[in-house]
Design an enzyme around this catalytic site. Structure first.
Site, PDB file in Angstrom:
ATOM      1  N   GLU A 196      51.292  -3.564 -25.479  1.00 37.57           N
ATOM      2  CA  GLU A 196      50.134  -2.692 -25.203  1.00 37.57           C
ATOM      3  C   GLU A 196      50.598  -1.282 -25.527  1.00 37.57           C
ATOM      4  O   GLU A 196      51.399  -0.711 -24.789  1.00 37.57           O
ATOM      5  CB  GLU A 196      49.734  -2.787 -23.723  1.00 37.57           C
ATOM      6  N   GLY A 220      57.280  -0.063 -29.220  1.00 35.60           N
ATOM      7  CA  GLY A 220      56.768  -1.422 -29.424  1.00 35.60           C
ATOM      8  C   GLY A 220      57.308  -2.042 -30.712  1.00 35.60           C
ATOM      9  O   GLY A 220      57.701  -3.214 -30.738  1.00 35.60           O
ATOM     10  N   GLU A 261      49.099  11.166 -31.175  1.00 33.69           N
ATOM     11  CA  GLU A 261      48.608  10.906 -29.820  1.00 33.69           C
ATOM     12  C   GLU A 261      49.085  12.028 -28.898  1.00 33.69           C
ATOM     13  O   GLU A 261      50.285  12.227 -28.735  1.00 33.69           O
ATOM     14  CB  GLU A 261      49.142   9.562 -29.306  1.00 33.69           C
ATOM     15  N   SER A 265      54.840   3.306 -26.016  1.00 34.23           N
ATOM     16  CA  SER A 265      54.449   3.924 -27.279  1.00 34.23           C
ATOM     17  C   SER A 265      54.587   2.933 -28.428  1.00 34.23           C
ATOM     18  O   SER A 265      55.343   1.963 -28.344  1.00 34.23           O
ATOM     19  CB  SER A 265      55.328   5.145 -27.536  1.00 34.23           C
ATOM     20  N   THR A 266      53.884   3.213 -29.511  1.00 34.42           N
ATOM     21  CA  THR A 266      53.910   2.331 -30.677  1.00 34.42           C
ATOM     22  C   THR A 266      55.317   2.258 -31.275  1.00 34.42           C
ATOM     23  O   THR A 266      55.788   1.192 -31.668  1.00 34.42           O
ATOM     24  CB  THR A 266      52.898   2.850 -31.719  1.00 34.42           C
ATOM     25  N   CYS A 301      46.431   5.715 -21.919  1.00 39.31           N
ATOM     26  CA  CYS A 301      46.403   5.173 -23.271  1.00 39.31           C
ATOM     27  C   CYS A 301      44.994   5.230 -23.857  1.00 39.31           C
ATOM     28  O   CYS A 301      44.810   5.556 -25.018  1.00 39.31           O
ATOM     29  CB  CYS A 301      46.928   3.744 -23.281  1.00 39.31           C
TER      30      CYS A 301
HETATM   31  P1  NAP Z   1      57.633   4.760 -23.849  1.00 38.23           P
HETATM   32  O1  NAP Z   1      58.438   5.967 -23.958  1.00 38.23           O
HETATM   33  O2  NAP Z   1      57.388   3.946 -25.053  1.00 38.23           O
HETATM   34  O3  NAP Z   1      58.303   3.869 -22.710  1.00 38.23           O
HETATM   35  C1  NAP Z   1      57.722   2.694 -22.195  1.00 38.23           C
HETATM   36  C2  NAP Z   1      58.787   1.855 -21.533  1.00 38.23           C
HETATM   37  O4  NAP Z   1      59.670   1.346 -22.536  1.00 38.23           O
HETATM   38  C3  NAP Z   1      59.674   2.599 -20.539  1.00 38.23           C
HETATM   39  O5  NAP Z   1      60.042   1.723 -19.510  1.00 38.23           O
HETATM   40  C4  NAP Z   1      60.887   2.950 -21.399  1.00 38.23           C
HETATM   41  O6  NAP Z   1      62.042   3.190 -20.632  1.00 38.23           O
HETATM   42  C5  NAP Z   1      61.015   1.691 -22.231  1.00 38.23           C
HETATM   43  N1  NAP Z   1      61.727   1.867 -23.494  1.00 38.23           N
HETATM   44  C6  NAP Z   1      62.033   3.016 -24.157  1.00 38.23           C
HETATM   45  N2  NAP Z   1      62.682   2.736 -25.308  1.00 38.23           N
HETATM   46  C7  NAP Z   1      62.781   1.387 -25.381  1.00 38.23           C
HETATM   47  C8  NAP Z   1      63.333   0.480 -26.343  1.00 38.23           C
HETATM   48  N3  NAP Z   1      63.912   0.922 -27.464  1.00 38.23           N
HETATM   49  N4  NAP Z   1      63.245  -0.838 -26.091  1.00 38.23           N
HETATM   50  C9  NAP Z   1      62.636  -1.307 -24.980  1.00 38.23           C
HETATM   51  N5  NAP Z   1      62.117  -0.503 -24.031  1.00 38.23           N
HETATM   52  C10 NAP Z   1      62.183   0.826 -24.236  1.00 38.23           C
HETATM   53  O7  NAP Z   1      56.178   5.077 -23.277  1.00 38.23           O
HETATM   54  P2  NAP Z   1      55.797   6.018 -22.056  1.00 38.23           P
HETATM   55  O8  NAP Z   1      56.104   7.420 -22.482  1.00 38.23           O
HETATM   56  O9  NAP Z   1      56.376   5.544 -20.779  1.00 38.23           O
HETATM   57  O10 NAP Z   1      54.225   5.736 -21.972  1.00 38.23           O
HETATM   58  C11 NAP Z   1      53.315   6.358 -22.801  1.00 38.23           C
HETATM   59  C12 NAP Z   1      52.864   5.488 -23.945  1.00 38.23           C
HETATM   60  O11 NAP Z   1      52.397   4.241 -23.465  1.00 38.23           O
HETATM   61  C13 NAP Z   1      51.704   6.097 -24.684  1.00 38.23           C
HETATM   62  O12 NAP Z   1      51.855   5.916 -26.067  1.00 38.23           O
HETATM   63  C14 NAP Z   1      50.515   5.307 -24.171  1.00 38.23           C
HETATM   64  O13 NAP Z   1      49.394   5.297 -25.025  1.00 38.23           O
HETATM   65  C15 NAP Z   1      51.101   3.953 -23.997  1.00 38.23           C
HETATM   66  N6  NAP Z   1      50.316   3.147 -23.049  1.00 38.23           N
HETATM   67  C16 NAP Z   1      49.590   2.082 -23.522  1.00 38.23           C
HETATM   68  C17 NAP Z   1      48.814   1.320 -22.647  1.00 38.23           C
HETATM   69  C18 NAP Z   1      48.024   0.145 -23.135  1.00 38.23           C
HETATM   70  O14 NAP Z   1      47.589  -0.648 -22.312  1.00 38.23           O
HETATM   71  N7  NAP Z   1      47.821  -0.015 -24.434  1.00 38.23           N
HETATM   72  C19 NAP Z   1      48.769   1.652 -21.290  1.00 38.23           C
HETATM   73  C20 NAP Z   1      49.506   2.730 -20.847  1.00 38.23           C
HETATM   74  C21 NAP Z   1      50.287   3.468 -21.737  1.00 38.23           C
HETATM   75  P3  NAP Z   1      62.528   4.714 -20.343  1.00 38.23           P
HETATM   76  O15 NAP Z   1      61.474   5.338 -19.519  1.00 38.23           O
HETATM   77  O16 NAP Z   1      63.812   4.530 -19.643  1.00 38.23           O
HETATM   78  O17 NAP Z   1      62.654   5.378 -21.688  1.00 38.23           O
END
Ligand code: NAP
Ligand code: MG
Length: 474
Positions: free
Chosen positions: A244, A227, A374, A223-224, A278
């Site tokens: 990403e 990121g 989103e 997520s943003t 995404c």
């Molecule tokens: P997320 O909650 O942001 O988590 C992504 C990863 O980051 C997980 O491994 C998570 O671990 C870890 N994480 C969480 N907090 C963190 C922090 N403070 N520092 C470093 N790492 C951390 O995203 P998600 O719910 O898994 O995925 C959905 C999001 O990803 C959506 O916004 C989607 O649009 C985006 N996405 C983008 C793309 C692209 O190519 N642009 C592709 C796919 C998905 P935990 O699971 O342990 O929290």
């Protein structure tokens, strides 16, 4: 399953664990360790050895190992697909597509690295100048839940192909397939110090990784919000970041478009992985002359979908990844209705993790869902427009800019709108949910920094160095 640190399958020091569930059946599948800060430090120290071991190997040796890994991933694709289907909830056919990409990505990056010929610049007087592209060092790959195998490969394959050591942090909902893939790489011959995997909460472990001086690059898909957090932590060491992030992609449907085809594109792009993609089409921006016809068709197609256990071949769509994802989607739909959107069908979570295929009409450009909200669920939203300028302004009214689509019979207009859309990709003649392994896939604005795909990723995972051989031609 255990984490893999230095080639050893280990528990966390304090034996704490995280539970992993099957979102289709709600059954507990397994547990993984919840790593301590000391476990992470151990891994990062070992990675320092790993980067030396791996970068010292010849390109031929690395090529053979990565090609063997690609072969193993192909032979084991059904197992990989079963794991993705079980822990993530993606329907089995889509899980198999994802599993096959793992092999294709390792093969492609191995080939590209094998043929990454050098660059020599025009002589500067008597000086010769060569440009080298050396590994960054240690790259942390943080994987999201929605494509746990494919996005592992999109990161780990180019990182290894360019000679980097890798540490992987899977999403807590989907760690099993990533542990399996790290083990597969070891079986293929990648040394245990070179690729490791650590599990546990992202907010804790992710921070330890992105803020560490022992990491040279961090590649995150997520997520943003996360990121931005990672970039902030990484800034202290000027660590490279590859991000990403999220999206709220639009598809513009003009009144001369084939409405049946547009409706199919909208539905397919929104139900794939139950809307947890995404670059799925999250906003349909539809000319008011055809809006009613489009919405009626989409609703009919959405209501005909069979939603059920992802492992059942009769299911068109599986569950969301966990119960809180389904609750969040229901809450978001309710908020949009409070803001004035009309619910055409669906709108409810059921059996804990499932969400009804949903259509919201009457969405106006001022509503959250039309801008920066989103929704990671099978929810089609329809926003009407009258002029081309208005359509472009709605599309660009979001902080995101990942991908998008335009449907029109007028190719000139399609191209004009594609150029005006501020996003990392646009499909003319379809929805923006389109990705090949070659394309530079990445977002504008708050959808990210950098790209993934054969064209670009390897150039980003290296440090560039010019070597001047002064006076050598004199
Ligand atoms: P997320 O909650 O942001 O988590 C992504 C990863 O980051 C997980 O491994 C998570 O671990 C870890 N994480 C969480 N907090 C963190 C922090 N403070 N520092 C470093 N790492 C951390 O995203 P998600 O719910 O898994 O995925 C959905 C999001 O990803 C959506 O916004 C989607 O649009 C985006 N996405 C983008 C793309 C692209 O190519 N642009 C592709 C796919 C998905 P935990 O699971 O342990 O929290
Ligand atoms: Mg999450």
């Amino acid at each position: 399953m255990k984490m893999i640190i230095g080639g050893r399958h280990v528990d966390s020091r304090d034996r704490a664990t995280v539970e992993v569930y099957n979102p289709s059946t709600h059954e507990l599948i397994d547990t993984v360790p919840s790593a301590t800060a000391e476990d992470v430090q151990d891994m990062l120290r070992i990675a320092q050895k790993g980067k030396k071991i791996w970068s010292a190997k010849s390109i031929g040796e690395r090529y053979d190992i990565l090609m063997f890994a690609a072969d193993l991933a192909w032979q084991e694709r059904e197992t990989i697909a079963d794991m993705v289907c079980r822990e993530q909830g993606k329907v089995r056919s889509a899980a198999l597509e994802e599993a096959e990409k793992v092999s294709l990505l390792f093969r492609g990056y191995a080939e590209k690295a094998r043929h990454a010929y050098g660059e020599m610049l025009p002589d500067n007087g008597a000086d010769m100048i060569v440009v080298r592209r050396d590994p960054l060092g240690v790259i942390a790959c943080v994987i999201p839940f929605n494509f746990p195998a494919e996005l592992f490969a999109h990161k780990v394959a180019p990182a290894l192909a360019t000679g980097n050591a890798v540490v992987v942090k899977p999403a807590s909902d989907t760690p099993l397939v990533d542990i399996y893939l790290v083990d597969l790489l070891h079986r293929a011959g990648v040394p245990g110090e070179v690729v490791q995997v650590v599990t546990g909460s992202g907010s804790r472990i992710g921070k330890l990784l992105s803020g560490s001086p022992l990491i040279d690059g961090i590649s995150l898909t997520g997520s943003t919000e996360v990121g931005i957090d990672v970039m902030r932590e990484a800034a202290g060491n000027l660590t490279h970041v590859f991000l990403e992030l999220g999206g709220n992609d639009a598809m513009v449907v003009f009144d001369d478009a084939d409405i049946e085809q547009a409706a199919d594109e909208a539905v397919n792009a929104r139900i794939y992985n139950a809307g947890q993609v995404c670059c799925s089409t999250k906003r349909c921006v539809v000319h008011n002359k055809v809006r009613e016809a489009f919405t009626t068709l989409v609703a009919r197609k959405m209501q005909a979908l069979r939603v059920g256990n992802a492992a059942d071949p009769d299911s068109d769509m599986g569950p969301l990844v966990n119960e809180s994802a389904a609750e969040a989607a229901q809450q978001q739909v309710a908020e949009m209705m409070q803001q004035g959107a009309t619910l055409v069908c669906g709108g409810h979570a059921f059996d804990k993790t499932y969400f009804e295929p949903t259509v919201l009409d009457g969405v106006t450009p001022d509503m959250d869902i039309a801008k920066d909200l989103e929704v990671f669920a099978p929810v089609v939203t329809v926003i009407g427009f009258d002029t081309e300028e208005e359509a472009v302004s709605i599309v660009n009214g979001s902080m995101y800019g990942l991908s998008g689509g335009v449907m029109t019979a007028d190719i000139r207009r399609g191209m004009r709108v594609a150029l005006a859309m501020d996003s990392g990709g646009v499909v003319v003649g379809g929805s923006g949910m389109y990705r090949t392994l070659d394309m530079p896939f990445g977002g504008h604005n708050k959808s990210g920094i950098s790209h993934e795909g054969f064209l670009d990723t390897m150039n980003e995972m290296v440090k560039t160095k010019s070597i001047v051989l002064k006076g050598i031609l004199s």
